[in-house]
Scaffold this active site. Sequence first.
Site, mmCIF file in Angstrom:
data_model
loop_
_atom_site.group_PDB
_atom_site.id
_atom_site.type_symbol
_atom_site.label_atom_id
_atom_site.label_comp_id
_atom_site.label_asym_id
_atom_site.label_seq_id
_atom_site.Cartn_x
_atom_site.Cartn_y
_atom_site.Cartn_z
ATOM 1 N N THR A 170 42.476 88.707 -20.144
ATOM 2 C CA THR A 170 43.726 89.456 -20.190
ATOM 3 C C THR A 170 44.825 88.610 -19.593
ATOM 4 O O THR A 170 44.553 87.728 -18.764
ATOM 5 C CB THR A 170 43.603 90.789 -19.432
ATOM 6 O OG1 THR A 170 44.839 91.497 -19.497
ATOM 7 C CG2 THR A 170 43.247 90.561 -17.969
ATOM 8 N N ALA A 171 46.034 88.862 -20.005
ATOM 9 C CA ALA A 171 47.183 88.143 -19.443
ATOM 10 C C ALA A 171 47.517 88.793 -18.107
ATOM 11 O O ALA A 171 48.466 89.550 -17.984
ATOM 12 C CB ALA A 171 48.366 88.211 -20.396
ATOM 13 N N HIS A 172 46.703 88.493 -17.115
ATOM 14 C CA HIS A 172 46.856 89.163 -15.822
ATOM 15 C C HIS A 172 48.117 88.668 -15.129
ATOM 16 O O HIS A 172 48.267 87.473 -14.890
ATOM 17 C CB HIS A 172 45.638 88.874 -14.947
ATOM 18 C CG HIS A 172 45.354 89.958 -13.966
ATOM 19 N ND1 HIS A 172 45.990 90.056 -12.765
ATOM 20 C CD2 HIS A 172 44.512 91.012 -14.029
ATOM 21 C CE1 HIS A 172 45.538 91.103 -12.109
ATOM 22 N NE2 HIS A 172 44.634 91.699 -12.853
ATOM 23 N N PRO A 173 49.029 89.562 -14.784
ATOM 24 C CA PRO A 173 50.309 89.114 -14.224
ATOM 25 C C PRO A 173 50.235 88.630 -12.791
ATOM 26 O O PRO A 173 51.264 88.379 -12.192
ATOM 27 C CB PRO A 173 51.199 90.364 -14.335
ATOM 28 C CG PRO A 173 50.288 91.505 -14.479
ATOM 29 C CD PRO A 173 49.017 91.003 -15.060
ATOM 30 N N THR A 174 49.035 88.525 -12.227
ATOM 31 C CA THR A 174 48.941 87.907 -10.914
ATOM 32 C C THR A 174 48.696 86.407 -11.008
ATOM 33 O O THR A 174 48.639 85.741 -9.982
ATOM 34 C CB THR A 174 47.808 88.543 -10.092
ATOM 35 O OG1 THR A 174 46.590 88.414 -10.819
ATOM 36 C CG2 THR A 174 48.073 90.006 -9.845
#
Length: 634
Positions: A170-174
């Site tokens: 996933t394009a994890h925003p962290t």
Amino acid sequence: MANRNLEKMASIDAQLRLLVPAKVSEDDKLVEYDALLLDRFLDILQDLHGEDLKETVQEVYELSAEYEGKHDPKKLEELGNLITSLDAGDSIVVAKSFSHMLNLANLAEEVQIAHRRRNKLKKGDFADENNATTESDIEETLKKLVVDMKKSPQEVFDALKNQTVDLVLTAHPTQSVRRSLLQKHGRIRNCLTQLYAKDITPDDKQELDEALQREIQAAFRTDEIRRTPPTPQDEMRAGMSYFHETIWKGVPTFLRRVDTALKNIGINERVPYNAPLIQFSSWMGGDRDGNPRVTPEVTRDVCLLARMMAANLYYSQIEDLMFELSMWRCNDELRVRADELNRSSKKDAVAKHYIEFWKIIPPNEPYRVVLGEVRDRLYQTRERSRHLLAHGYSDIPEEETFTNVEEATPELEYGRMNIGSRPAKRKPSGGIETLRAIPWIFAWTQTRFHLPVWLGFGAAFKHVIGKDVRNIHVLQEMYNQWPFFRVTLDLVEMVFAKGDPGIAALYDRLLVSKDLWPFGEQLRTKYEETKKLLLQVAGHKDLLEGDPYLKQRLRLRDSYITTLNVCQVYTLKRIRDPNYNVKLRPHISKESRDISKPADELITLNPTSEYAPGLEDTLILTMKGIAAGMQNTG
């Protein structure tokens, strides 16, 4: 004056060794790695920005280290006064320096972990990991199943064939580090690893050291900040880069190790090719959870992009195989096997297999009862967390609680980092109920308070022990005997080790309305109560006493993170309070003639910010640096 400068030159190295005065084990080289990277960086900093700027960075670090020694709030104030006296350009360079040093510390840790891992595998000795029973390799795990748990090799093999680990990308925003920086960090890590190889020649060492300095400088001179938000397609490209750089080679290597481990317990058969032990899924470009940028057309683009990238990987691999085998046509046996694999992969593509832990390791009935009580209480507490925050600990209305969350953390400014295509809230004008989970956790992690992680554990433990005081012994037995329960509590303990309520109190004092200060004090009291109960269940006197390696790594990072915390909270104060005035010292940085972005030019990289010059970039650099230092941010 010369002696003073000499002391300054060695000050950070000296502080590092004071923080960790002795090696944790014979193969512990972490401080050595960290000091080498730090020395190289400080030399580069002096070359680029002058000795005065370098001395300022060292002075800031020393104040932070002094705070870590005694946790005296006055040191934080002294540190804040020094940081706020910097002009816009110097402030950006100092924040960037500490963010960069944390990234270098992380790389030193990665090399140290890999070094120890290789040594353990060579010796076949995991005895020093007795206090960290969750760490093992695949061969050790299979042997334990056979020897300790009396499972037959065939049972282990059958269970292994019928399970799947589905890794969802996933394009994890962290993930706040830009891909270009990740690649440069990889080259720094490789240089450091090779520098300490046993068979290195003096000439090789000199060349590697020069390469290391070049890569550290290249990383430091790279703009860390994304100036525009990524599109879902950008996120897909970034996600696929992990396939290209690690997964494509890493998974086959792991599967070969599984086959070797099975052979060593008596299974002379490979895991079938159509048994997908590891498979991958992706949310990138298909996220419908309130992401206005994801449309059917975007999802179609992302799927085509993924197919093209996968085809390129296979094409490249086939070319390599053709070269290695020196043939243009395969024989009939290989062709039949390829057809079988294609059919199997299609047939099994939608199959889902899950590990049935309850069958493999059934807990005793007391474990079930107590775990059920803990789970139910924890669930109830978390479901009611907003209500508890508003009414359970004080009489503060919920809307004021939300104000407290926004004031006490950088949650309002989170979206300026441009680290994800999704907006921070599902509704831009909504309240706490529209805030996404990741920005919520990210914001509390930035302040070192980690509220969403520990909230509820203390209440759950108190509830269980209150029902029957003997349950404390059951909880302790569960921790010692049941790895899954232990892992959960170890993770919470690790978060407490990274936390610092004194830092959170500084955010409250500078950013939160005075009428909400008692609320923050009550939460910090709950924090300490929960930590005490957690240590009691784990049987520990101090945090992380069962994992000295992690404890060492965190202690080395703390002073860097504290500096960025103080820089962040005072920057937020300047942004949010128009009446807060500071007295700036003269400009410090002395620019070299060949640098492309001197300190003054760094300010111009963000010409559209509505904040005073330099403040937004300084703030974003602190957020990225703290995220790098905490390593688990959402």
